[in-house]
Write a protein that holds these residues in place. Structure first.
Motif, mmCIF file in Angstrom:
data_model
loop_
_atom_site.group_PDB
_atom_site.id
_atom_site.type_symbol
_atom_site.label_atom_id
_atom_site.label_comp_id
_atom_site.label_asym_id
_atom_site.label_seq_id
_atom_site.Cartn_x
_atom_site.Cartn_y
_atom_site.Cartn_z
ATOM 1 N N UNK A 56 14.485 -34.160 -28.251
ATOM 2 C CA UNK A 56 14.634 -33.066 -29.217
ATOM 3 C C UNK A 56 13.340 -32.854 -29.994
ATOM 4 N N UNK A 57 12.781 -33.932 -30.532
ATOM 5 C CA UNK A 57 11.545 -33.813 -31.308
ATOM 6 C C UNK A 57 10.405 -33.276 -30.446
ATOM 7 N N UNK A 58 10.309 -33.751 -29.235
ATOM 8 C CA UNK A 58 9.264 -33.269 -28.318
ATOM 9 C C UNK A 58 9.425 -31.770 -28.064
ATOM 10 N N UNK A 59 10.646 -31.359 -27.760
ATOM 11 C CA UNK A 59 10.893 -29.950 -27.445
ATOM 12 C C UNK A 59 10.662 -29.022 -28.631
ATOM 13 N N UNK A 60 10.808 -29.547 -29.860
ATOM 14 C CA UNK A 60 10.594 -28.739 -31.053
ATOM 15 C C UNK A 60 9.209 -28.963 -31.658
ATOM 16 N N UNK A 61 8.330 -29.587 -30.883
ATOM 17 C CA UNK A 61 6.923 -29.792 -31.247
ATOM 18 C C UNK A 61 6.728 -30.727 -32.435
ATOM 19 N N UNK A 62 7.700 -31.577 -32.723
ATOM 20 C CA UNK A 62 7.539 -32.578 -33.764
ATOM 21 C C UNK A 62 7.067 -33.858 -33.069
ATOM 22 N N UNK A 63 5.808 -33.845 -32.666
ATOM 23 C CA UNK A 63 5.281 -34.896 -31.804
ATOM 24 C C UNK A 63 5.209 -36.252 -32.501
ATOM 25 N N UNK A 87 6.136 -40.286 -24.085
ATOM 26 C CA UNK A 87 5.286 -40.844 -25.132
ATOM 27 C C UNK A 87 3.841 -40.412 -24.904
ATOM 28 N N UNK A 88 3.400 -40.517 -23.668
ATOM 29 C CA UNK A 88 2.034 -40.115 -23.328
ATOM 30 C C UNK A 88 1.815 -38.626 -23.610
ATOM 31 N N UNK A 89 2.768 -37.792 -23.220
ATOM 32 C CA UNK A 89 2.654 -36.341 -23.459
ATOM 33 C C UNK A 89 2.655 -36.028 -24.953
ATOM 34 N N UNK A 90 3.543 -36.685 -25.710
ATOM 35 C CA UNK A 90 3.619 -36.430 -27.151
ATOM 36 C C UNK A 90 2.308 -36.810 -27.834
ATOM 37 N N UNK A 91 1.734 -37.929 -27.432
ATOM 38 C CA UNK A 91 0.439 -38.338 -27.994
ATOM 39 C C UNK A 91 -0.647 -37.322 -27.654
ATOM 40 N N UNK A 92 -0.613 -36.799 -26.433
ATOM 41 C CA UNK A 92 -1.590 -35.793 -26.020
ATOM 42 C C UNK A 92 -1.461 -34.543 -26.899
#
Length: 110
Positions: A56-63, A87-92
């Protein structure tokens, strides 16, 4: 979470992402993990709520929150390849701005 909803169909699954293939409608992609080893199934089920939060956080850009959620999943189950990928994508995306037309739909590269 997704695994609880669809376990009655005989499959243990969890949601991952939505993709568009060849300019067609968006489709949802799920991980079917009922063929994993029992230990991995138990760990994924135990971490389902935190994994869903991370998605959810990833999809709503709350990385930042996505990173915390996926790290918590990986602290409990370091072999979770999907959580590791997110995790890798969110960090990127935390370091590099996400595309302006972000709709949490992935378009596979050809």
């Amino acid at each position: 979470g997704s695994s609880k909803t669809l376990i009655s169909f005989g499959l243990i699954i969890r949601g991952q992402t939505t993709i568009i293939i060849e300019n067609r409608e968006a489709i949802s992609v799920f991980e079917i993990f009922d063929t994993d080893l029992n230990d991995a199934i138990e760990k994924k089920q135990k971490n389902q709520e935190e994994y869903d939060k991370g998605i959810f956080y990833y999809n709503t850009k709350n990385f930042q929150k996505a990173i915390l959620s996926f790290q918590q999943v990986l602290d409990s189950h370091p072999e979770d390849l999907i959580a590791s990928l997110y995790l890798k994508r969110a960090k990127y995306f935390q370091k590099n701005e996400s595309p302006p037309d972000w709709e949490f739909i992935e378009v596979p590269e050809e």
